[in-house]
Design an enzyme around this catalytic site. Structure first.
Site, PDB file in Angstrom:
ATOM      1  N   GLY A 221     -12.270 -17.288  23.559  1.00 30.13           N
ATOM      2  CA  GLY A 221     -12.712 -17.288  23.298  1.00 30.13           C
ATOM      3  C   GLY A 221     -13.118 -17.652  21.403  1.00 30.13           C
ATOM      4  O   GLY A 221     -13.508 -18.472  21.058  1.00 30.13           O
ATOM      5  N   ASP A 241      -1.562 -21.997  20.046  1.00 30.66           N
ATOM      6  CA  ASP A 241      -0.992 -20.716  20.726  1.00 30.66           C
ATOM      7  C   ASP A 241      -0.270 -20.592  21.433  1.00 30.66           C
ATOM      8  O   ASP A 241       1.032 -20.754  21.008  1.00 30.66           O
ATOM      9  CB  ASP A 241      -2.027 -20.397  21.690  1.00 30.66           C
ATOM     10  CG  ASP A 241      -2.929 -19.098  21.221  1.00 30.66           C
ATOM     11  OD1 ASP A 241      -2.050 -17.881  21.654  1.00 30.66           O
ATOM     12  OD2 ASP A 241      -4.579 -18.450  21.604  1.00 30.66           O
ATOM     13  N   ALA A 292      -5.234 -16.107  14.826  1.00 32.94           N
ATOM     14  CA  ALA A 292      -4.778 -15.883  16.067  1.00 32.94           C
ATOM     15  C   ALA A 292      -5.296 -13.971  15.670  1.00 32.94           C
ATOM     16  O   ALA A 292      -4.395 -13.314  14.263  1.00 32.94           O
ATOM     17  CB  ALA A 292      -3.124 -15.828  15.865  1.00 32.94           C
ATOM     18  N   LEU A 299      -4.915   5.870  18.152  1.00 30.48           N
ATOM     19  CA  LEU A 299      -4.653   6.937  17.289  1.00 30.48           C
ATOM     20  C   LEU A 299      -3.827   7.433  16.314  1.00 30.48           C
ATOM     21  O   LEU A 299      -2.303   7.365  17.009  1.00 30.48           O
ATOM     22  CB  LEU A 299      -5.645   8.790  17.405  1.00 30.48           C
ATOM     23  CG  LEU A 299      -7.016   8.874  18.356  1.00 30.48           C
ATOM     24  CD1 LEU A 299      -6.999   9.613  18.822  1.00 30.48           C
ATOM     25  CD2 LEU A 299      -7.831   8.203  16.919  1.00 30.48           C
ATOM     26  N   ALA A 301      -2.436   9.291  15.089  1.00 33.76           N
ATOM     27  CA  ALA A 301      -1.143  10.921  15.424  1.00 33.76           C
ATOM     28  C   ALA A 301      -0.710  10.444  16.827  1.00 33.76           C
ATOM     29  O   ALA A 301       0.492  10.952  17.319  1.00 33.76           O
ATOM     30  CB  ALA A 301      -1.974  11.852  16.212  1.00 33.76           C
ATOM     31  N   TYR A 356      -4.586  -2.250  12.837  1.00 33.66           N
ATOM     32  CA  TYR A 356      -5.585  -2.663  12.494  1.00 33.66           C
ATOM     33  C   TYR A 356      -6.620  -3.492  11.794  1.00 33.66           C
ATOM     34  O   TYR A 356      -6.191  -4.223  10.696  1.00 33.66           O
ATOM     35  CB  TYR A 356      -6.927  -3.532  14.278  1.00 33.66           C
ATOM     36  CG  TYR A 356      -7.609  -4.548  14.179  1.00 33.66           C
ATOM     37  CD1 TYR A 356      -6.717  -5.497  14.961  1.00 33.66           C
ATOM     38  CD2 TYR A 356      -8.807  -4.262  14.082  1.00 33.66           C
ATOM     39  CE1 TYR A 356      -7.993  -6.874  14.623  1.00 33.66           C
ATOM     40  CE2 TYR A 356      -9.907  -5.372  14.293  1.00 33.66           C
ATOM     41  CZ  TYR A 356      -8.931  -7.155  14.302  1.00 33.66           C
ATOM     42  OH  TYR A 356      -9.778  -8.314  14.491  1.00 33.66           O
TER      43      TYR A 356
END
Length: 450
Positions: A221, A241, A292, A299, A301, A356
């Site tokens: 990628g 990696d 990396a 969610l 919750a 994230y």
């Protein structure tokens, strides 16, 4: 990586007619960098009568560009550079900005508009700061108005910075070139005289010659593309990696004629292992790209401890730990460069990505706070925040959601891994030595965040 079939279709004669008749988006094929190609094809109009404008005219002429102070009406232009560095009141914006207005219809496909102005934070005068902040609003709004793959970006100069600083020319060349194809509505701040410009055309093509670069997450990628572009620009590559990606990592390392290091970046001694490998196999270390990263979306919750902790550990804690090891080493002490991968999710947030977004916003904070730590070594640290990039991960997004995400930018399309890699290569280069602590979005001016 999924194909953007719609963009391919609307760039055929029939597709162009049909999409135009229906009022649909018409994303253009972007002009991307090709080794050996000119910085930009066609005349560059220069608006402004300042010392900075005069200096930039000299710089662009030295690059062999066709610079016009007074272009003919109707003449097709490849770019317009607007020097607003002496504007001191909002009312004073009228003449130069309307001068730019008269030229916009002459800007061709994949054209460029670049504004150059002083840092709003550099003045405490309300009128001066209002004018400078106004230029940011103008540039961002103009970026939304550009068509046919053209972009608008800005260069922000520190108040006490002379136009001869290498970073000014370096930023201008990047924003004019195909390397910035997916950078739109953004600002490059140049605030120090650090850096060095190439002395020959070959130097501009391979600005990283003789340098050694680490790229984490390099097996596939965006990471693999970063390794390839840094290698193309002259760097020796250490591809890093996890052991589970060993086969693909070896393929990347072989492709760029570099070395491979199987490593979990979250391990306590990851930084020391990178330094040891660099010393043993290359004898030096100049550039570290923290690419990396992982996602574990849920969610809040429904978030679990392992999902939260793993994302924070990989995406930000590993970078902090490795950076501490790098800054404690003499091997990483000669004008070093660190470039980290942030994300537009760290700027604007995203549903289901609190973990994230926390990690990527953390990257942005780390970079801004680490500026002085690198500056003491004449080095830099910056971040790149990609938007929607065509990768294996985004190819798994449901079709309708993917199509909407592609069109939610001023360029009406997703970016490519190479777009992220080109920006990282620029920030890692000597000509970007005057820029540090910055997070630069590579998102086609995605319609979220600032």
């Amino acid at each position: 990586m999924a194909r953007d079939t719609y963009t391919e279709l609307v760039n055929t004669p029939l597709g162009r007619r049909v999409s135009g008749a229906l009022g649909l988006p018409q994303p253009a094929r972007l002009r991307r960098h090709r080794p050996g190609a000119a910085v930009i094809d066609g005349p560059v109009a220069l608006v402004g009568d300042t010392v900075v404008a005069d200096r930039l005219a000299e710089v662009m002429l030295a690059w062999g560009l066709d610079v016009r102070r007074h272009p003919d009406p109707g003449e097709r232009l490849a770019a317009v550079v607007v020097c607003l560095d002496e504007v001191s009141t909002p009312a004073a914006l009228s003449t130069p900005v309307l001068g730019l207005s008269a030229l916009l219809k002459q800007v061709g496909r994949s054209g460029r508009v670049v504004t150059v102005f002083r840092d709003p934070a550099g003045s405490s005068d309300p009128a001066v700061r209002a004018a400078r902040q106004g230029i940011q609003g103008i540039t961002r709004s103009l970026a939304h108005e550009m068509r046919r793959g053209a972009t608008a970006n800005g260069i922000i100069l520190a108040d006490d910075l002379d136009a001869d600083a290498p970073g000014v020319a370096g930023a201008l060349r990047f924003l004019l070139s195909g390397r910035s194809a997916y950078v739109d509505g953004q600002f490059l701040t140049v605030d120090t005289v650090n850096g060095e410009l190439p002395r020959s055309p070959e130097g501009w093509e391979r600005p990283l010659t003789g340098q050694v670069a680490v790229v984490t997450g390099a097996a596939r990628g965006i990471g693999a593309s970063i390794a390839e572009v840094l290698h193309r620009d002259g760097a020796e590559i250490i591809a890093v990696d996890v052991p589970a990606a060993g086969e693909q990592l070896a393929e990347t390392a072989n492709r760029v004629r570099g070395t491979a290091l199987q490593l979990d970046v979250t391990s306590e001694d990851a930084g020391e292992k990178i330094l040891t490998h660099a010393a043993q196999h290359h004898g030096r270390l100049d550039i570290v790209v923290h690419n990396a990263g992982i996602t574990r979306d849920k969610l809040l919750a429904n978030m679990t401890q392992d999902r939260w902790d793993s994302v924070i550990a990989v995406n930000i804690e590993s970078q902090l730990r490795i950076n501490r090891a790098l800054l404690a080493s003499d091997l990483f002490s000669h004008s070093p460069r660190i470039v980290s991968l942030a994300s537009t999710s760290g700027i604007a947030g995203n549903r289901g990505q609190t973990n994230y977004a926390a990690s990527k916003a953390g990257v942005i904070g780390m970079v801004s706070a680490s500026k002085d730590l690198l500056g003491s070594r004449h080095g830099t640290i910056n971040a790149v925040a990609p938007g929607f990039i065509e990768t294996e991960m985004t190819a798994k997004i449901p079709l309708v959601t993917r199509e909407v995400a592609r069109r939610l930018s001023s360029l009406n399309q997703g970016g490519l891994p190479v777009d992220v890699a080109e920006t990282i290569a620029f920030l890692a280069s000597p000509s970007a030595g005057g820029t540090s602590g910055l997070t630069l979005r590579v998102c086609g001016q995605n319609l979220i965040g600032a």
